[in-house]
Every structure is written in C-alpha cells, then in structure tokens.
Design a protein around this motif. Sequence first.
Motif, short mmCIF file in Angstrom:
data_model
loop_
_atom_site.label_atom_id
_atom_site.label_comp_id
_atom_site.label_asym_id
_atom_site.label_seq_id
_atom_site.Cartn_x
_atom_site.Cartn_y
_atom_site.Cartn_z
N UNK A 120 0.87 -1.18 0.00
CA UNK A 120 0.00 0.00 0.00
C UNK A 120 0.90 1.22 0.00
N UNK A 121 0.66 2.16 -0.91
CA UNK A 121 1.44 3.38 -0.91
C UNK A 121 0.54 4.57 -1.18
N UNK A 122 1.00 5.72 -0.79
CA UNK A 122 0.24 6.95 -0.96
C UNK A 122 1.04 7.98 -1.75
N UNK A 123 1.78 7.49 -2.76
CA UNK A 123 2.51 8.39 -3.63
C UNK A 123 1.50 9.22 -4.42
N UNK A 124 1.64 10.55 -4.43
CA UNK A 124 0.71 11.39 -5.19
C UNK A 124 0.81 11.10 -6.69
#
Length: 223
Positions: A120-124
């Motif tokens: 899970x990642x939250x890279x824009x």
Amino acid sequence: MKTIFINLALIFTLISCANTPEEETGEIRTLKILQQAFKGQKKSNIFVDSRTLLTREQIDAANTPVLFIELESGQNGTLTPYPGQGVGRTWLGADGATVTFHRGILKASRGMGDDLMGSVNFIPPWSKIDDNVKPYPRKLSYITGNNQIQQHTFKCNIEKINNQKLIKVWGIKYSVTEFQESCNDNELKIENEYYVDSRDIVRRSSQYHSETIGYILTERIDR
C-alpha cells in the motif's frame, strides 16, 4: 525464475518470426542458445540475456505492451499483460509467475521467491509531485516460512529530480521526468527511482522488491 525468463524470451522470439530462410536461420540459432541455457540451468552463473534474443523490430511486430525486468543477479526477461482486470496491472510469465504494478509502482509478485504479497502506498499522482509533497506511509507485506505475514511500514519522501531528461530504452529515446523516492522504517532504508514519460508511463525504474531479490530494474519496451 530462470525458466520463466527463458520461456518468455522464446515466446516473443518465435511469435515474431516469419517463414523466410533468413529468419528461419535466426530462429534455429535462438533455439540452440536456449537449449544450451536449459542444459546449464544447474549452473547458477549462466543466464540468458533477453537483450541478445529480441530486436526492436520483433518488439514492434508483437504489437502488445511488453515489460522487461532484470534482477540484481543478472537474470532478466520480458513479460506481457495478464488477461483480465484487477487492482493495478499484472504482468504474466510463461509458467504462471506474475508481477503487479499500480501506476508503474511495484505492488505484488507471485512465483518469484520471497514474494511481495501486497503493498500500500500513498505516492501522489506524478503530475502533482512538487516541493510541497509531504511525507507519506508505505507498507510492504511478505509471508514468512511459518506462513505468517511480515509487514514493513515505511515513512517515505519523493522528489522530482529532473524534467525533460532523455533516456534510451531498447533503442528508443524518451523525454522523461525523474523521481527519487526514499523510505525508512528504522530497520530498513530503500531508495527507488522512476523515469516517467508524458503519458505517465514509467519507462524505467529501479524498485526494491525484497531482502532476497533486492532491487529490480523495469523497462517498458513497447512504444
């Protein structure tokens, strides 16, 4: 893993061969190379390099997305999209091994050994990354020998390094934007690189996979 890549190279070489004497000669030569590679599978230092088996013309003739992956060990091969839809894009190997990416960012793998079970990642979005991007979390999950889930939870930063940088991928030049990602969970530090073209395709990347495999190089080699 080696068998996957050899099979993939064979598939792509054969599907793009025509029935002309010249190309039949090249096909026979390729089969001899592959035969030697299979005989040498027990020797861990023998690999078949896809770069010597596939030409730009063969890749273009395939008329399908193609992903090149290379491990730190030197093993490499080409993969094609898995049929059907899911979360992200899954790329399929000839013996069923798969690697999944979302927006070009490694998400999961199966059949590679020490597999990444999920992430899970939250890279824009690539177009939104600037000097004001705040640190974000990233989670990598693996399965241990006793079938337990082991998870790394990182704090990450990503930085835009270069606009309009030229790179060459399998003979084709692309203007890309370079991004560098740094993640740390107090036990492990990883550094990933992404080279993204104007269509938001990650043309090249170096991404951490696992402790066993280390980093993988990816290249989108179709135009």
